[in-house]
Design a protein around this motif. Structure first.
Motif, mmCIF file in Angstrom:
data_model
loop_
_atom_site.group_PDB
_atom_site.id
_atom_site.type_symbol
_atom_site.label_atom_id
_atom_site.label_comp_id
_atom_site.label_asym_id
_atom_site.label_seq_id
_atom_site.Cartn_x
_atom_site.Cartn_y
_atom_site.Cartn_z
ATOM 1 N N GLU A 111 -8.464 0.972 -54.214
ATOM 2 C CA GLU A 111 -8.933 2.292 -53.790
ATOM 3 C C GLU A 111 -8.254 2.705 -52.485
ATOM 4 N N ARG A 112 -8.138 1.773 -51.562
ATOM 5 C CA ARG A 112 -7.467 2.049 -50.292
ATOM 6 C C ARG A 112 -6.007 2.412 -50.520
ATOM 7 N N LYS A 113 -5.348 1.688 -51.411
ATOM 8 C CA LYS A 113 -3.943 1.965 -51.722
ATOM 9 C C LYS A 113 -3.807 3.366 -52.329
ATOM 10 N N LYS A 114 -4.726 3.739 -53.204
ATOM 11 C CA LYS A 114 -4.717 5.072 -53.806
ATOM 12 C C LYS A 114 -4.901 6.147 -52.734
ATOM 13 N N GLU A 115 -5.794 5.921 -51.795
ATOM 14 C CA GLU A 115 -6.014 6.869 -50.702
ATOM 15 C C GLU A 115 -4.748 7.032 -49.861
ATOM 16 N N ILE A 116 -4.067 5.937 -49.606
ATOM 17 C CA ILE A 116 -2.819 5.980 -48.836
ATOM 18 C C ILE A 116 -1.762 6.773 -49.599
ATOM 19 N N LEU A 117 -1.619 6.495 -50.888
ATOM 20 C CA LEU A 117 -0.624 7.199 -51.687
ATOM 21 C C LEU A 117 -0.935 8.692 -51.785
ATOM 22 N N ASP A 118 -2.205 9.046 -51.925
ATOM 23 C CA ASP A 118 -2.597 10.461 -51.936
ATOM 24 C C ASP A 118 -2.248 11.125 -50.598
ATOM 25 N N ALA A 119 -2.549 10.444 -49.510
ATOM 26 C CA ALA A 119 -2.251 10.971 -48.177
ATOM 27 C C ALA A 119 -0.747 11.114 -47.978
ATOM 28 N N ALA A 120 -0.006 10.117 -48.401
ATOM 29 C CA ALA A 120 1.454 10.161 -48.251
ATOM 30 C C ALA A 120 2.047 11.284 -49.098
ATOM 31 N N LEU A 121 1.574 11.425 -50.321
ATOM 32 C CA LEU A 121 2.066 12.497 -51.184
ATOM 33 C C LEU A 121 1.805 13.851 -50.533
ATOM 34 N N TYR A 122 0.612 14.034 -50.019
ATOM 35 C CA TYR A 122 0.271 15.274 -49.325
ATOM 36 C C TYR A 122 1.241 15.525 -48.164
ATOM 37 N N CYS A 123 1.435 14.533 -47.321
ATOM 38 C CA CYS A 123 2.306 14.691 -46.144
ATOM 39 C C CYS A 123 3.750 14.978 -46.541
ATOM 40 N N PHE A 124 4.271 14.225 -47.492
ATOM 41 C CA PHE A 124 5.660 14.423 -47.908
ATOM 42 C C PHE A 124 5.863 15.806 -48.531
ATOM 43 N N PHE A 147 5.451 18.392 -45.386
ATOM 44 C CA PHE A 147 6.372 18.334 -44.249
ATOM 45 C C PHE A 147 7.751 17.783 -44.592
ATOM 46 N N GLY A 148 7.897 17.192 -45.748
ATOM 47 C CA GLY A 148 9.165 16.590 -46.128
ATOM 48 C C GLY A 148 9.246 15.148 -45.686
ATOM 49 N N TYR A 149 10.211 14.454 -46.247
ATOM 50 C CA TYR A 149 10.357 13.028 -45.970
ATOM 51 C C TYR A 149 10.716 12.764 -44.511
ATOM 52 N N SER A 150 11.730 13.445 -44.009
ATOM 53 C CA SER A 150 12.223 13.137 -42.659
ATOM 54 C C SER A 150 11.230 13.514 -41.562
ATOM 55 N N LYS A 151 10.400 14.505 -41.798
ATOM 56 C CA LYS A 151 9.453 14.939 -40.759
ATOM 57 C C LYS A 151 8.082 14.284 -40.875
ATOM 58 N N THR A 152 7.908 13.442 -41.871
ATOM 59 C CA THR A 152 6.639 12.730 -42.024
ATOM 60 C C THR A 152 6.777 11.340 -41.422
ATOM 61 N N SER A 153 5.834 10.992 -40.581
ATOM 62 C CA SER A 153 5.842 9.651 -39.981
ATOM 63 C C SER A 153 4.729 8.807 -40.593
ATOM 64 N N MET A 154 4.830 7.525 -40.383
ATOM 65 C CA MET A 154 3.763 6.630 -40.839
ATOM 66 C C MET A 154 2.461 6.974 -40.109
ATOM 67 N N ASP A 155 2.559 7.436 -38.871
ATOM 68 C CA ASP A 155 1.364 7.888 -38.133
ATOM 69 C C ASP A 155 0.694 9.056 -38.852
ATOM 70 N N ASP A 156 1.506 10.018 -39.311
ATOM 71 C CA ASP A 156 0.960 11.177 -40.038
ATOM 72 C C ASP A 156 0.182 10.726 -41.270
ATOM 73 N N ILE A 157 0.776 9.786 -41.986
ATOM 74 C CA ILE A 157 0.148 9.295 -43.219
ATOM 75 C C ILE A 157 -1.133 8.535 -42.895
ATOM 76 N N ALA A 158 -1.084 7.697 -41.870
ATOM 77 C CA ALA A 158 -2.278 6.945 -41.459
ATOM 78 C C ALA A 158 -3.407 7.902 -41.078
ATOM 79 N N LYS A 159 -3.082 8.944 -40.327
ATOM 80 C CA LYS A 159 -4.105 9.932 -39.932
ATOM 81 C C LYS A 159 -4.679 10.642 -41.154
ATOM 82 N N GLN A 160 -3.799 11.065 -42.062
ATOM 83 C CA GLN A 160 -4.245 11.758 -43.267
ATOM 84 C C GLN A 160 -5.141 10.862 -44.126
ATOM 85 N N ALA A 161 -4.855 9.561 -44.128
ATOM 86 C CA ALA A 161 -5.634 8.610 -44.927
ATOM 87 C C ALA A 161 -6.840 8.060 -44.174
ATOM 88 N N ASN A 162 -7.015 8.488 -42.930
ATOM 89 C CA ASN A 162 -8.122 8.018 -42.085
ATOM 90 C C ASN A 162 -8.136 6.503 -41.920
#
Length: 178
Positions: A11-24, A27-42
């Motif tokens: 479930e956690r992995k799914k939440e991360i992937l959903d957050a990453a998909l949203y961010c990418f 904002f695009g690949y180059s402008k998305t950071s791991m911090d952005d994804i972590a924040k989006q995934a709480n």
């Protein structure tokens, strides 16, 4: 206890992937950071790195995630007692239209598949092989299946709405199953 931990982990992995998909897609690949994804995934950045070693690893996971279960479902369609046109249409629905609906209309949709090809060549090659394999089983020969795949790829080049893409796929399958 292990099963419960495994379910929580998935479930956690799914939440991360959903957050990453949203961010990418926003904002695009180059402008998305791991911090952005972590924040989006709480969750914390260290926890994110426990699940994915870097941004490339995460991006590759997203491509596979958008297709999760599609290949297995397509295999089932091949065994159904329906017309070749219906089989081809249903497989396209599973492997192209449903994943497209997840990314269509976002600011960075056009970059998504292009970046997938660069960062996830194994996944994109598997995608191509699977579509050609399924199509060959329906249409009867590999060369026709390859042409169908190329035509299918071109249907989303102008980033259509899902409804438009579905209509295009219907027309294409009609032409190939006459």
């Amino acid at each position: 206890m292990t099963r419960k931990v495994s379910l929580i982990d998935e479930e956690r992995k799914k939440e991360i992937l959903d957050a990453a998909l949203y961010c990418f897609l926003q904002f695009g690949y180059s402008k998305t950071s791991m911090d952005d994804i972590a924040k989006q995934a709480n969750l914390s950045r260290p926890l994110l790195y426990l699940k994915f070693k870097n941004k490339e690893d995460l991006y590759e996971g997203i491509f596979d995630y958008t297709l999760e279960g599609s290949y297995e479902e397509a295999e089932k369609v091949l065994n159904q007692n329906i017309s070749p046109k219906q089989k081809l249409l249903r497989i396209c629905e599973l492997i192209l239209i449903e994943p497209w609906a997840k990314i269509e209309g976002k600011p960075m949709t056009s970059e998504f598949y292009e970046t997938c090809s660069k960062l996830s060549p194994k996944s994109t090659q598997k995608y191509e092989r699977q579509i050609i394999k399924f199509t060959e089983q329906i249409l009867g020969d590999k060369e026709t299946a390859k042409v169908f795949f190329l035509a299918l790829e071109g249907l989303s080049a102008d980033l259509p709405k899902t409804k438009v893409l579905r209509k295009r796929v219907e027309l294409l399958t009609e032409r190939f199953t006459r």
